[in-house]
Design a protein around this motif. Structure first.
Motif, PDB file in Angstrom:
ATOM      1  N   ALA A 146       0.856  -1.215   0.209  1.00 45.46           N
ATOM      2  CA  ALA A 146      -0.165   0.111  -0.037  1.00 45.46           C
ATOM      3  C   ALA A 146       1.161   1.138  -0.009  1.00 45.46           C
ATOM      4  CB  ALA A 146      -0.991   0.152   1.004  1.00 45.46           C
ATOM      5  N   GLU A 147       2.191   1.298   0.467  1.00 42.81           N
ATOM      6  CA  GLU A 147       3.029   2.411   0.411  1.00 42.81           C
ATOM      7  C   GLU A 147       3.419   2.825  -0.840  1.00 42.81           C
ATOM      8  OE1 GLU A 147       6.150   1.797   3.365  1.00 42.81           O
ATOM      9  OE2 GLU A 147       4.660   0.836   4.817  1.00 42.81           O
ATOM     10  N   GLY A 148       3.410   1.795  -1.862  1.00 48.57           N
ATOM     11  CA  GLY A 148       3.682   2.241  -3.263  1.00 48.57           C
ATOM     12  C   GLY A 148       5.057   2.008  -3.239  1.00 48.57           C
ATOM     13  N   LEU A 149       5.848   1.258  -2.751  1.00 45.64           N
ATOM     14  CA  LEU A 149       7.131   1.022  -2.875  1.00 45.64           C
ATOM     15  C   LEU A 149       7.681   0.529  -4.208  1.00 45.64           C
ATOM     16  CD1 LEU A 149       8.122  -0.134   0.725  1.00 45.64           C
ATOM     17  CD2 LEU A 149       8.337   2.208  -0.105  1.00 45.64           C
ATOM     18  N   PHE A 150       6.727  -0.231  -4.920  1.00 41.33           N
ATOM     19  CA  PHE A 150       7.055  -0.603  -6.493  1.00 41.33           C
ATOM     20  C   PHE A 150       5.772  -0.500  -7.119  1.00 41.33           C
ATOM     21  CE2 PHE A 150       6.209  -4.089  -3.485  1.00 41.33           C
ATOM     22  CZ  PHE A 150       5.448  -4.988  -4.369  1.00 41.33           C
ATOM     23  N   SER A 151       5.829  -0.704  -8.373  1.00 42.12           N
ATOM     24  CA  SER A 151       4.598  -0.691  -9.116  1.00 42.12           C
ATOM     25  C   SER A 151       3.858  -2.181  -9.157  1.00 42.12           C
ATOM     26  CB  SER A 151       4.803   0.010 -10.641  1.00 42.12           C
ATOM     27  OG  SER A 151       5.859  -0.593 -10.877  1.00 42.12           O
TER      28      SER A 151
END
Lengths: 190, 318
Positions: free
Chosen positions: B237-242
């Motif tokens: 959820a933190e958007g560390l990778f797509s």
């Protein structure tokens, strides 16, 4: 041989020749008592017992033409004082490849004293199987037992005081040691 | 009663992290674990060393392998072990950590093995209890027994660790396994590389003794050990990778990627694995994978730690 009042410092109770003769005698006693060496496993107790067990094996094999199996037992984890000591002894491995099931195990140690080491070794052995019988061979029996344990094969019996220490030094232990058994007062540099 | 090298001194009451250990302490744990490994090969896989000692496994986070591994280690040393999992305890009823622990102390445990979602929780525990505390993973801080079992496995496979190139890849920022491993390997003289997307590399990681790579191929070049970390999909959820697919293509350990490493390089993973994400199944099950050895060695290493920490006073005399 036992000196009633040991002189200050170190007293040699066995020299290399004595140890050599004793081991030859014990090897023959083991063969005699067991009517041969066919069903024997020699198990040395770390560390001194290992070297003595190896020497006994060489002698027994020479007489009987056998290849007596050898084992090594580390009794550290079976000691009864392990939890009361802060400094922990280094734990070694126990290796008895031949197994002990239905065999006659000859436990080999250098010095028999309180009997606690043998007690621990007996417990450890039982975790490896059910031997037909267990016999004990020691180079020096210094008395002062705290448990009802006895040796079947004894090199030399020596009377000692509680504050004395008995050590067996063997060439295999390195540091240019010569075979000998010594007794000295605890605290004095052996 | 003599041992090969005389009595060994492990001058610690707790195992909170690798950070507090000296190289000699780590070596002692390795040597002790080597002897303990033999016990698991016996018919009777039990020694009486910790008979009468009580060990509480206090787990505030779900864990199967670490908890099971500790539990087996405790049982093989004849300790009485009790598992307390947070979901079934009074903690869900609102009890604070301090109150939980005070209640537990009334049961007089000798050792508490703790896993907690917050870094520093085991350290806090040492201030309110008399028992020895073993950190079984605290937040994103440390997971010392994992690093020790990884080191044991590396030494077992490679004979030595000094001078080896070890590549740790994945979500370094959220990995206590990575932090403990970097500290441990650096202390033991290995060259440590870390690799992952920039969003997963914490600032200042170089200070811990690791070199940072942002391309997996370069990080793997001539490596002796490739250690993969679990992608913590719960943090997606933190958007560390797509996407997982892109992550797998760039940072997944595949046969193609492993070709950059040395021919005899070994592959490690602390588990649980996301197959097809950070590691391809044929690599995980391949001949160079030592993942199951890691699990097996975990028991011996934890036995060694429990043994060395189990208190007492005075010295071994004869």
């Amino acid at each position: 041989m036992p000196a009633k009042t040991p002189p200050p410092g170190r007293l040699k109770i066995l020299d290399a020749k004595d140890i050599d003769r004793i081991l030859t005698r014990i090897a023959h006693e083991i063969i005699e008592r067991n009517s041969g060496a066919g069903n024997i496993v020699l198990v040395g107790i770390r560390t001194g017992g290992i070297f003595l067990a190896r020497r006994l094996k060489a002698r027994i094999d020479a007489v009987e033409g056998t290849d007596v199996p050898m084992g090594v037992i580390d009794i550290t984890l079976y000691r009864d004082d392990i939890l009361t000591r802060h400094k922990k002894p280094l734990v070694g491995k126990t290796v008895i490849d031949a197994g002990i099931e239905d065999r006659t195990v000859v436990l080999v140690d250098d010095v028999l004293f309180t009997g606690r080491t043998i007690r621990a070794a007996l417990d450890a052995l039982m975790d490896f199987g059910r031997p037909a019988r267990i016999q004990v061979a020691v180079l020096v029996d210094r008395g002062r037992r705290e448990l009802p344990i006895h040796a079947d094969f004894v090199g030399r019996t020596v009377v000692t005081a509680p504050d004395e220490q008995v050590e067996v030094w063997l060439t295999e232990m390195g540091k240019k040691l010569r075979d000998q058994a010594v007794v000295f007062k605890k605290g004095s540099a052996g | 009663m003599k041992t090969d090298k005389g009595p060994a001194t492990f001058g610690h009451k707790h195992l909170l992290g690798i950070e507090q250990l000296a190289a000699e302490d780590i070596t002692l744990i390795m040597e002790t674990a080597d002897s303990f490994k033999e016990i698991s090969t016996r018919t009777i896989k039990k020694v009486p060393a910790l008979r009468g000692k009580t060990v509480i496994n206090l787990f505030y986070e779900p864990s199967t392998r670490t908890r099971t591994s500790f539990e087996i280690a405790e049982k093989r040393l004849s300790a009485d072990s009790i598992n307390i999992a947070v979901s079934t305890s009074a903690v869900v009823k609102g009890e604070s950590l301090k109150d939980t622990v005070k209640t537990l102390m009334a049961m007089q445990p000798d050792i508490i093995v703790m896993r907690h979602q917050n870094g520093g929780a085991p350290h806090f525990l040492t201030q309110i209890v008399d028992a020895s505390v073993i950190n079984a993973g605290d937040g994103i801080h440390e997971h010392p027994t994992q690093a020790l079992l990884d080191l044991f496995t590396i030494i077992e496979k490679k004979q030595a660790v000094k001078g080896l190139v070890v590549t740790i890849a994945g979500d370094i920022a959220h990995s206590r396994v990575a932090r403990s491993n970097i500290l441990c390997l650096a202390k033991m003289g290995a060259t440590v590389r870390v690799a992952g997307p920039p969003t997963m590399i914490p600032a200042g990681i170089q200070k811990m003794g690791a070199r940072v790579f942002h391309r997996f191929e370069e990080a793997c070049q001539d490596a002796d050990v490739v250690m993969m970390l679990r992608l913590q999909t719960e943090r997606q959820a933190e958007g560390l990778f797509s996407t997982l697919r892109e992550y797998n293509r760039l940072w997944g350990l595949s046969a193609r990627m492993l070709r950059y490493a040395k021919k005899d390089a070994i592959v490690m993973h602390p588990g649980p694995m996301n197959r097809g994400v950070e590691i391809d199944p044929e690599i995980a099950d391949g001949s160079r994978s030592v993942i199951l050895d890691q699990v097996e060695n975990g028991i011996a290493v934890r036995m060694a730690v429990l043994y060395l920490l189990s208190g007492g006073t005075g010295d071994i005399t004869e």
